[in-house]
Every structure is written in structure tokens, then in C-alpha cells.
Design a protein around this motif. Sequence first.
Motif, mmCIF file in Angstrom:
data_model
loop_
_atom_site.group_PDB
_atom_site.id
_atom_site.type_symbol
_atom_site.label_atom_id
_atom_site.label_comp_id
_atom_site.label_asym_id
_atom_site.label_seq_id
_atom_site.Cartn_x
_atom_site.Cartn_y
_atom_site.Cartn_z
ATOM 1 N N ARG A 144 0.859 -1.175 0.000
ATOM 2 C CA ARG A 144 0.000 0.000 0.000
ATOM 3 C C ARG A 144 0.898 1.228 0.000
ATOM 4 O O ARG A 144 1.944 1.246 0.627
ATOM 5 C CB ARG A 144 -0.981 -0.006 1.170
ATOM 6 C CG ARG A 144 -0.348 -0.001 2.519
ATOM 7 C CD ARG A 144 -1.342 -0.220 3.670
ATOM 8 N NE ARG A 144 -2.269 0.876 3.800
ATOM 9 C CZ ARG A 144 -3.604 0.742 3.808
ATOM 10 N NH1 ARG A 144 -4.139 -0.443 3.726
ATOM 11 N NH2 ARG A 144 -4.381 1.787 3.929
ATOM 12 N N ALA A 145 0.438 2.249 -0.711
ATOM 13 C CA ALA A 145 1.183 3.503 -0.802
ATOM 14 C C ALA A 145 0.273 4.628 -0.327
ATOM 15 O O ALA A 145 -0.794 4.860 -0.904
ATOM 16 C CB ALA A 145 1.640 3.756 -2.232
ATOM 17 N N THR A 146 0.688 5.309 0.730
ATOM 18 C CA THR A 146 -0.075 6.419 1.292
ATOM 19 C C THR A 146 0.601 7.718 0.865
ATOM 20 O O THR A 146 1.799 7.904 1.101
ATOM 21 C CB THR A 146 -0.109 6.328 2.830
ATOM 22 O OG1 THR A 146 -0.648 5.059 3.205
ATOM 23 C CG2 THR A 146 -0.931 7.446 3.428
ATOM 24 N N LEU A 147 -0.165 8.596 0.241
ATOM 25 C CA LEU A 147 0.361 9.895 -0.172
ATOM 26 C C LEU A 147 0.581 10.732 1.081
ATOM 27 O O LEU A 147 -0.356 10.989 1.838
ATOM 28 C CB LEU A 147 -0.616 10.587 -1.132
ATOM 29 C CG LEU A 147 -0.152 11.898 -1.732
ATOM 30 C CD1 LEU A 147 1.111 11.719 -2.569
ATOM 31 C CD2 LEU A 147 -1.263 12.490 -2.578
ATOM 32 N N THR A 148 1.811 11.150 1.334
ATOM 33 C CA THR A 148 2.114 11.843 2.583
ATOM 34 C C THR A 148 1.452 13.211 2.670
ATOM 35 O O THR A 148 1.105 13.667 3.754
ATOM 36 C CB THR A 148 3.640 11.983 2.791
ATOM 37 O OG1 THR A 148 4.205 12.645 1.668
ATOM 38 C CG2 THR A 148 4.284 10.626 2.958
ATOM 39 N N ALA A 149 1.231 13.886 1.550
ATOM 40 C CA ALA A 149 0.609 15.206 1.557
ATOM 41 C C ALA A 149 -0.895 15.139 1.831
ATOM 42 O O ALA A 149 -1.476 16.103 2.331
ATOM 43 C CB ALA A 149 0.851 15.913 0.224
ATOM 44 N N ARG A 150 -1.512 14.003 1.489
ATOM 45 C CA ARG A 150 -2.944 13.790 1.741
ATOM 46 C C ARG A 150 -3.136 12.342 2.134
ATOM 47 O O ARG A 150 -3.325 11.471 1.301
ATOM 48 C CB ARG A 150 -3.770 14.121 0.492
ATOM 49 C CG ARG A 150 -3.700 15.590 0.174
ATOM 50 C CD ARG A 150 -4.878 16.243 -0.467
ATOM 51 N NE ARG A 150 -6.135 15.586 -0.494
ATOM 52 C CZ ARG A 150 -6.924 15.563 -1.564
ATOM 53 N NH1 ARG A 150 -6.523 16.128 -2.697
ATOM 54 N NH2 ARG A 150 -8.095 14.988 -1.517
ATOM 55 N N ARG A 151 -3.059 12.067 3.419
ATOM 56 C CA ARG A 151 -3.028 10.700 3.944
ATOM 57 C C ARG A 151 -4.292 9.912 3.639
ATOM 58 O O ARG A 151 -4.301 8.703 3.771
ATOM 59 C CB ARG A 151 -2.741 10.729 5.439
ATOM 60 C CG ARG A 151 -1.384 11.421 5.719
ATOM 61 C CD ARG A 151 -0.850 11.167 7.068
ATOM 62 N NE ARG A 151 -0.489 9.795 7.322
ATOM 63 C CZ ARG A 151 0.584 9.177 6.841
ATOM 64 N NH1 ARG A 151 1.392 9.801 6.030
ATOM 65 N NH2 ARG A 151 0.835 7.941 7.172
ATOM 66 N N ASN A 152 -5.352 10.583 3.203
ATOM 67 C CA ASN A 152 -6.569 9.860 2.835
ATOM 68 C C ASN A 152 -6.471 9.244 1.436
ATOM 69 O O ASN A 152 -7.317 8.449 1.047
ATOM 70 C CB ASN A 152 -7.793 10.785 2.922
ATOM 71 C CG ASN A 152 -7.695 11.965 1.965
ATOM 72 O OD1 ASN A 152 -6.622 12.553 1.798
ATOM 73 N ND2 ASN A 152 -8.806 12.329 1.367
ATOM 74 N N ILE A 153 -5.434 9.587 0.679
ATOM 75 C CA ILE A 153 -5.220 8.996 -0.641
ATOM 76 C C ILE A 153 -4.265 7.819 -0.477
ATOM 77 O O ILE A 153 -3.082 7.997 -0.178
ATOM 78 C CB ILE A 153 -4.667 10.024 -1.651
ATOM 79 C CG1 ILE A 153 -5.667 11.170 -1.835
ATOM 80 C CG2 ILE A 153 -4.359 9.353 -2.980
ATOM 81 C CD1 ILE A 153 -5.194 12.275 -2.758
ATOM 82 N N VAL A 154 -4.810 6.623 -0.652
ATOM 83 C CA VAL A 154 -4.056 5.386 -0.460
ATOM 84 C C VAL A 154 -4.261 4.501 -1.684
ATOM 85 O O VAL A 154 -5.388 4.296 -2.132
ATOM 86 C CB VAL A 154 -4.514 4.636 0.809
ATOM 87 C CG1 VAL A 154 -3.755 3.326 0.972
ATOM 88 C CG2 VAL A 154 -4.356 5.518 2.043
ATOM 89 N N PHE A 155 -3.170 3.985 -2.219
ATOM 90 C CA PHE A 155 -3.215 3.041 -3.330
ATOM 91 C C PHE A 155 -2.778 1.679 -2.813
ATOM 92 O O PHE A 155 -1.781 1.585 -2.094
ATOM 93 C CB PHE A 155 -2.286 3.494 -4.466
ATOM 94 C CG PHE A 155 -2.714 4.786 -5.102
ATOM 95 C CD1 PHE A 155 -3.602 4.789 -6.159
ATOM 96 C CD2 PHE A 155 -2.236 5.995 -4.630
ATOM 97 C CE1 PHE A 155 -4.012 5.984 -6.740
ATOM 98 C CE2 PHE A 155 -2.631 7.194 -5.205
ATOM 99 C CZ PHE A 155 -3.519 7.188 -6.260
ATOM 100 N N LYS A 156 -3.519 0.638 -3.182
ATOM 101 C CA LYS A 156 -3.187 -0.727 -2.768
ATOM 102 C C LYS A 156 -2.954 -1.558 -4.013
ATOM 103 O O LYS A 156 -3.635 -1.368 -5.026
ATOM 104 C CB LYS A 156 -4.323 -1.336 -1.959
ATOM 105 C CG LYS A 156 -4.649 -0.613 -0.689
ATOM 106 C CD LYS A 156 -5.841 -1.245 -0.013
ATOM 107 C CE LYS A 156 -6.303 -0.399 1.154
ATOM 108 N NZ LYS A 156 -7.534 -0.912 1.745
ATOM 109 N N GLY A 157 -2.026 -2.506 -3.909
ATOM 110 C CA GLY A 157 -1.788 -3.377 -5.043
ATOM 111 C C GLY A 157 -1.116 -4.659 -4.638
ATOM 112 O O GLY A 157 -0.497 -4.753 -3.570
ATOM 113 N N GLY A 158 -1.226 -5.642 -5.492
ATOM 114 C CA GLY A 158 -0.523 -6.901 -5.290
ATOM 115 C C GLY A 158 0.985 -6.686 -5.350
ATOM 116 O O GLY A 158 1.754 -7.400 -4.716
#
Length: 175
Positions: A144-158
Motif C-alpha cells: 500500500r502507498a499512502t500519499l504523505t501530503a494527503r493521507r486519505n489517498i491510499v493506493f493498494k496493489g498486489g
Amino acid sequence: MQSQASVRQGYVAGEFMTRTYRISGETELRGVPLLDQLNDHNALFLSLERMFISPLLDPATLTGSFAHGEARKDSVGIVVLSQWRDGLPQREGRYAGRDHVDHEVLIVVAGFEVTGAIRLHPSVNVTNLVRTTPEHFIPVFDARATLTARRNIVFKGGAILVNRSHIEVFAMLKD
């Protein structure tokens, strides 16, 4: 946000993140896995199809959509893939095998906090691999990748492919 699924045979779909933009698109494999294309030292750009570009901090705003385009590989910080197998190189044995173990990591890269597992044979020193491998990109699985500038934006992937030249901090979560 879930990464888009691979839908066309011979292509892999992903989210290609720079420090300022999200580029959604598909790459034609032509028999060469995406990780190997990204690690090709002779090519500066990666060809994308069905490409959509939006600002990272405002993903609902579409900058443009294009049938074809090019992304400069050294500007891409991470690539989010829905399937973990799409993150493997041609020589899968480096990152996949029945005797491989998961090493939980935190990597701060290109404005994202990436957490997940680097999957390697137990004899491989993960820290040395990250610091010294000649490869530009390394895969982090079940990530998972959390955008540090906007912590509510999270990308998940295999798999999330991480550009080593953009890594700011790397740490093992369990020693």
C-alpha cells in the motif's frame, strides 16, 4: 484506491506515480515483463496506451486522456499493479519461490509511504539488495502507498514497483 486490473492479453495495467501526477495506463509486454522494461538501462521512456493523466493532489481532475503516450522512467516514483505476479521479472526465481520469505518494509519514496513485503531467499540481505542492486525498480508485494501530503489517498496493489533513485528512507519493520 485499488489499482486497475489487467484486462487485455499481453498488456499490464497500472498506476504510474510521479511526484505530481498520477498516470493510469497499460503497457504492452511484448514478451518482456514490466519490471524488466523499467530496469532496461537503454530506454529512457516507457510506452503507455489508454493513458489518463491527473494531478496527484486532485485525482478527480483529468488533465488529459490519450490513446498513446510516453512516461520518462526516471520520473516515475512508484508503479501500482493489482496482481503481484505482474510485478515479477522474467527471472521470477529472484522474487518468487517456495523457500522465499517476506521481509516487511517501509519505504518513503516520491512523496509516498510504501509498506509491504520484499520477497527474497533467506540468504539475501534485504538492506544490501536495496542499496546495491543495479536495478532501477524493485518490487514490494501486497503493498500500500499512502500519499504523505494527503493521507486519505491510499493506493493498494498486489505489487508496487519502487524507483530506487527516489527512495528517501528505507527500513525493515521487523529485524
